[in-house]
Scaffold this motif. Sequence first.
Motif, PDB file in Angstrom:
ATOM      1  N   GLU A   1      13.030 -13.395  38.448  1.00  0.00           N
ATOM      2  CA  GLU A   1      12.566 -13.023  39.781  1.00  0.00           C
ATOM      3  C   GLU A   1      11.739 -11.743  39.729  1.00  0.00           C
ATOM      4  OE1 GLU A   1      15.689 -12.782  42.649  1.00  0.00           O
ATOM      5  OE2 GLU A   1      14.294 -12.466  44.307  1.00  0.00           O
ATOM      6  N   ASN A   2      12.202 -10.788  38.935  1.00  0.00           N
ATOM      7  CA  ASN A   2      11.510  -9.518  38.805  1.00  0.00           C
ATOM      8  C   ASN A   2      10.122  -9.718  38.181  1.00  0.00           C
ATOM      9  OD1 ASN A   2      11.252  -6.800  39.004  1.00  0.00           O
ATOM     10  ND2 ASN A   2      12.253  -6.361  37.054  1.00  0.00           N
TER      11      ASN A   2
ATOM     12  N   SER B   1      17.569 -16.398  37.992  1.00  0.00           N
ATOM     13  CA  SER B   1      17.771 -15.200  37.178  1.00  0.00           C
ATOM     14  C   SER B   1      17.033 -14.028  37.803  1.00  0.00           C
ATOM     15  CB  SER B   1      17.250 -15.468  35.767  1.00  0.00           C
ATOM     16  OG  SER B   1      16.747 -14.293  35.182  1.00  0.00           O
ATOM     17  N   LYS B   2      17.680 -12.882  37.833  1.00  0.00           N
ATOM     18  CA  LYS B   2      17.058 -11.646  38.358  1.00  0.00           C
ATOM     19  C   LYS B   2      15.865 -11.237  37.502  1.00  0.00           C
ATOM     20  CE  LYS B   2      19.268 -10.128  41.935  1.00  0.00           C
ATOM     21  NZ  LYS B   2      18.419 -10.194  43.116  1.00  0.00           N
TER      22      LYS B   2
ATOM     23  N   ASP C   1      21.054 -15.406  33.882  1.00  0.00           N
ATOM     24  CA  ASP C   1      21.256 -14.028  33.428  1.00  0.00           C
ATOM     25  C   ASP C   1      22.532 -13.898  32.610  1.00  0.00           C
ATOM     26  OD1 ASP C   1      18.962 -12.968  34.468  1.00  0.00           O
ATOM     27  OD2 ASP C   1      19.855 -12.479  36.394  1.00  0.00           O
TER      28      ASP C   1
END
Lengths: 207, 207
Positions: free
Chosen positions: B10-11, B6-7, A67
Amino acid sequence: MNTYPSKLLENAVSELSKLPGIGRKSALRLALHLLRKEIAEVEAFGNAVIKMRKDICYCKECHNISDAELCSICSSPKRDRSTICVVETTRDVMAIENTGQMSGIYHVLGGIISPMEGIGPEELEIESLVERVRDGKVKEIVLALPTTIEGDTTNFYLYRKLNDLSLKITTLARGVSIGDELEFTDEVTLGRSILNRTLYDGAFLKK
Amino acid sequence: MNTYPSKLLENAVSELSKLPGIGRKSALRLALHLLRKEIAEVEAFGNAVIKMRKDICYCKECHNISDAELCSICSSPKRDRSTICVVETTRDVMAIENTGQMSGIYHVLGGIISPMEGIGPEELEIESLVERVRDGKVKEIVLALPTTIEGDTTNFYLYRKLNDLSLKITTLARGVSIGDELEFTDEVTLGRSILNRTLYDGAFLKK
């Protein structure tokens, strides 16, 4: 099934069927499933995918998905920066992280050398790996690539590239999987597990 | 695998894994596949799904999925409006349309009566069907529901609702599938195919 009752449905089905492993029948099932959901849920679905593709970064050090400019592993002070584990993809990083056994950092090649698919060394993050170890702070490279011909080719290529840099180059141990029956283990694996036999450690098994 | 790098990834994975039949591992594979695509392609994918959900209509006559107020089948002058084929979902309309054997129009119930799943007659488009046949122009109702207990229950419910309207009520023929071996056909189907045997028609088979 060719006679879609709606162009919008047909369009969504053809987009969904571009996903790997999803044919037109499954895609239709998915589209009809999404049609039964609230608009907000479907928007969350579509936008999550688009946002991921648009905003994702790759770590400038290890080239893993991230990120930020530097991923959480590379920026962690707890990591042993003298050991780099070389993997093919992000999924391999995740698999190894799940074991909790790798204290070092990673280098994601983004693929492996495959003449059949037209992937040569220059398509992969190999030069950047050589660059990373050049300052002499890295002591060990752990090659954690797949046990395929392509994986072996890549291992050998990396070995030749890195060997003159006075590094320890290791690969993952090959052996009988835990829980596997000997009679169903392939000969090569069984042979290697005999050659590379380890001291019996009862404590590890009791844990 | 819980340690996503990474968010955003994941999302996207958690959204993809909400699709039926797609677990978290497959969802990760799909997300990484989409990451390798061009941004424009991923936008086309996400937006096609969102646009479908937002803009799709249901035909006010037959309740099938449609791009307009009236679907292409209901608005076609070539269709026999005295025969209505009653089906569970849009997929059944598509399957029947593919055979080219139904000259009538459809009525999509949107499900079948299932006490186990809490679906009663009032959740389905049954009243609107009774409404459609009330003007006396419809001569035949073809029940094309699944051959399950729920399908039979729904058939019986519709039969009782429609029977006093002086209609011909038919169901799809049950019999041995073309290409099937007799010894592997279930008893009920084989029994019915004997009871309802038809005149041998060599011409049909030669076609």
